[in-house]
Design a protein around this motif. Sequence first.
Motif, PDB file in Angstrom:
ATOM      1  N   HIS A  73       0.828  -1.207   0.000  1.00 35.54           N
ATOM      2  CA  HIS A  73       0.000   0.000   0.000  1.00 35.54           C
ATOM      3  C   HIS A  73       0.866   1.263   0.000  1.00 35.54           C
ATOM      4  CE1 HIS A  73      -3.410   2.586   0.733  1.00 35.54           C
ATOM      5  NE2 HIS A  73      -2.779   3.116   1.772  1.00 35.54           N
ATOM      6  N   ARG A  76       2.526   1.724  -3.448  1.00 33.91           N
ATOM      7  CA  ARG A  76       1.560   2.188  -4.449  1.00 33.91           C
ATOM      8  C   ARG A  76       1.185   3.645  -4.218  1.00 33.91           C
ATOM      9  NH1 ARG A  76      -2.295  -3.149  -5.178  1.00 33.91           N
ATOM     10  NH2 ARG A  76      -0.784  -4.315  -6.393  1.00 33.91           N
ATOM     11  N   HIS A  79       4.111   5.890  -5.388  1.00 30.02           N
ATOM     12  CA  HIS A  79       4.229   5.997  -6.839  1.00 30.02           C
ATOM     13  C   HIS A  79       2.983   6.588  -7.486  1.00 30.02           C
ATOM     14  CE1 HIS A  79       8.109   4.119  -7.284  1.00 30.02           C
ATOM     15  NE2 HIS A  79       7.738   3.160  -6.472  1.00 30.02           N
ATOM     16  N   ARG A  81      -0.134   5.499  -7.413  1.00 29.74           N
ATOM     17  CA  ARG A  81      -1.112   4.540  -7.908  1.00 29.74           C
ATOM     18  C   ARG A  81      -2.131   4.267  -6.819  1.00 29.74           C
ATOM     19  NH1 ARG A  81       3.033   0.021  -9.763  1.00 29.74           N
ATOM     20  NH2 ARG A  81       4.411   1.370 -10.905  1.00 29.74           N
ATOM     21  N   PRO A  83      -4.596   1.679  -4.883  1.00 25.51           N
ATOM     22  CA  PRO A  83      -4.470   0.248  -4.592  1.00 25.51           C
ATOM     23  C   PRO A  83      -5.356  -0.640  -5.460  1.00 25.51           C
ATOM     24  CG  PRO A  83      -4.752   1.496  -2.577  1.00 25.51           C
ATOM     25  CD  PRO A  83      -4.945   2.444  -3.708  1.00 25.51           C
ATOM     26  N   GLY A  87      -2.109  -2.079 -10.314  1.00 27.77           N
ATOM     27  CA  GLY A  87      -0.671  -1.854 -10.279  1.00 27.77           C
ATOM     28  C   GLY A  87      -0.034  -1.616 -11.638  1.00 27.77           C
ATOM     29  N   ARG A  89       0.795   0.702 -15.044  1.00 21.91           N
ATOM     30  CA  ARG A  89       0.972   2.099 -15.455  1.00 21.91           C
ATOM     31  C   ARG A  89       0.699   2.272 -16.899  1.00 21.91           C
ATOM     32  NH1 ARG A  89       5.513   5.779 -12.655  1.00 21.91           N
ATOM     33  NH2 ARG A  89       3.992   6.521 -11.239  1.00 21.91           N
TER      34      ARG A  89
END
Length: 89
Positions: A73, A76, A79, A81, A83, A87, A89
């Motif tokens: 978590h 993520r 970065h 993102r 959850p 995951g 991109r």
Amino acid sequence: MADALTIAALLLTAFMATTVVLTRDPARQAIVLSAYGLVLAVLFVVMQAPDVAMSQTAIGTVVVPLIVMLAVHAIRRHHGREPDDGGER
């Protein structure tokens, strides 16, 4: 009877270990790791080591997967993102 139970517990442990290794998503892997910890605890009970089984239940089934989930978590979030986006991109 005891030999059959031991063999069954060992086979289940080997199956769960393989499942943990083959799981690709870290979040799902933490859940499978928790199930693997529970199976290991059962194996320890079958092998007549209840004290080790209690430790395995506390650490391997609860604490380690929780730490892994918190780390996933945090990574993520760091970065940028969410959850639940898989995951990618």
